[in-house]
Design an enzyme around this catalytic site. Structure first.
Site, PDB file in Angstrom:
ATOM      1  CG  ASP A   1       4.467   5.458   5.119  1.00 52.95           C
ATOM      2  OD1 ASP A   1       5.191   6.231   5.772  1.00 52.95           O
ATOM      3  OD2 ASP A   1       3.869   4.509   5.628  1.00 52.95           O
TER       4      ASP A   1
ATOM      5  CG  ASP B   1      -0.231  -0.077   2.525  1.00 52.01           C
ATOM      6  OD1 ASP B   1       0.742  -0.847   2.608  1.00 52.01           O
ATOM      7  OD2 ASP B   1      -0.622   0.620   3.480  1.00 52.01           O
ATOM      8  CG  ASN B   2       3.629   2.410   2.393  1.00 51.12           C
ATOM      9  OD1 ASN B   2       2.559   2.983   2.567  1.00 51.12           O
ATOM     10  ND2 ASN B   2       4.354   1.928   3.382  1.00 51.12           N
TER      11      ASN B   2
END
Length: 372
Positions: free
Chosen positions: A83, A73-74
């Protein structure tokens, strides 16, 4: 993210995933957006995402940049990431370096960045199998990743590295010479970007030397280059400090005897170990225990290395470093000579020297970011 693939094949989820995929593809080049065949369009999208990710990772690794939190998800399908909490530009080179104090399993270290970003691409492929897989052409989303990521990464990484080292041509032994450089960088704990700065300064000095003194300048320059590389190498006390930090990060969750006992049982009686973990899948159990074993191995290495370094004087280490660097510099300058002869046929010219300096200045940082 593979969340969609875990929700089952309901019509609503499939339609939503496809809508999302089509909207993402609108951000890609016309050459992909305008492919009329839907399967082919999705396949080319996947290949381009793999290419962008591989190139991004190669650029990170060429600068000693460590992201630190490479969860799925980064990462973005556009070849970007988010992030950047614990990122770092590595100083004294350690392929096992992580800036993330919570990365106890060393999942996101410098040397694993290509491996983990490829793994993330495979997770995306897993989620898009229904849209991309083609039985008639034997193409799968995963095969697109497996067949392309390493090629894209290696091409970009070696392209950048040749420029950073000042190579005009591609020679058969370049990969070996570059690998040797990083091996010595790790052995001596030499600063990553400062080392390339030292190489650049060597060629810059030759470029500015009078034409009739290039040969003597090469000899003096090689000696100065070795001095700079030794000066940019960590002292025993600095290395001990970094090892202590590493030991704090890689704490084990079980007693060392328990880890070794479970690891040995896993090799001979895996079903018994599964039962101890409530019948969990063998792969999951292996990963769990393997992660603890890796932490323990690191702790043992750090402890032994600290003991060795405590009895090593800075002068002795500097002399060892110098010997290693001098051996590599001889090979490096012999490689540079190949390019000089290739371009001038006779001897080094001012044009070749200036061209190399310009190439290296364009690919090695003038200003180096430090976390402190």
């Amino acid at each position: 993210n593979s969340a969609y693939s875990r929700q089952g094949p309901s019509v609503g989820n499939v339609a939503l995933r496809k809508q999302l995929l089509d909207n993402v593809i609108n951000l890609f080049p016309e050459s992909i957006k305008n492919i009329s065949n839907e399967k082919e369009r999705y396949q080319e999208y996947m290949k381009e995402t793999v290419r962008l990710t591989a190139i991004l990772t190669a650029k990170w690794n060429s600068l000693g940049f460590v992201h630190g939190v490479l969860n799925t998800d980064n990462m973005s399908v556009l070849g970007l990431t988010i992030d950047y909490g614990p990122y770092a530009f590595m100083e004294h080179f350690d392929p096992d370096f992580t800036p993330n104090g919570s990365d106890g399993g060393a999942r996101y270290t410098y040397e694993k960045q290509a491996e983990i970003t490829k793994w993330n691409c495979l997770k995306l492929a897993e989620a898009l199998e229904a849209e991309i897989n083609s039985n008639s052409e034997h193409i799968t989303a995963k095969s697109i990743v497996e067949n392309n990521f390493d090629i894209f990464y290696n091409e970009e990484y070696h392209r950048i590295m040749r420029a950073k080292f000042g190579f005009f041509t591609e020679q058969p032994n370049d990969s070996e010479l570059i690998a040797d450089f990083f091996h010595i960088l790790a052995e001596c704990h030499t600063d990553f970007n400062d080392s390339f700065q030292a190489l650049t300064l060597y060629h810059e000095t030759l470029t500015n030397a009078p034409a009739d003194s290039v040969d003597s300048s090469e000899t003096v320059g090689a000696d100065n280059l070795a001095n700079r590389l030794v000066e940019r190498s960590a002292s025993p006390s600095d290395i001990i400090s970094s090892l202590k930090r590493k030991m704090k990060i890689h704490k084990v969750s079980m007693h060392p005897n328990q880890i070794m006992g479970l690891w040995e049982m896993l090799q001979t009686r895996p079903d018994d170990v599964r039962e101890m973990f409530g019948g969990a899948p063998l792969d999951a159990v292996h990963n769990e225990i393997g992660s603890e074993k890796n932490k323990l191995d690191r702790l043992i290495y750090c402890s032994n290395e600290m003991e060795r370094l405590q009895g090593l004087s800075p002068t002795v280490k500097a002399n060892e470093n110098r010997r290693r660097w001098e051996d590599w510099i001889k090979k490096y300058l012999a490689r540079i000579t190949i390019d000089n002869n290739h371009n001038t046929n006779t001897q080094i010219t001012a044009v070749a020297l200036q061209r190399r300096t310009n190439l290296m200045r364009a690919n090695n940082p003038t200003f180096i970011l430090r976390n402190w």
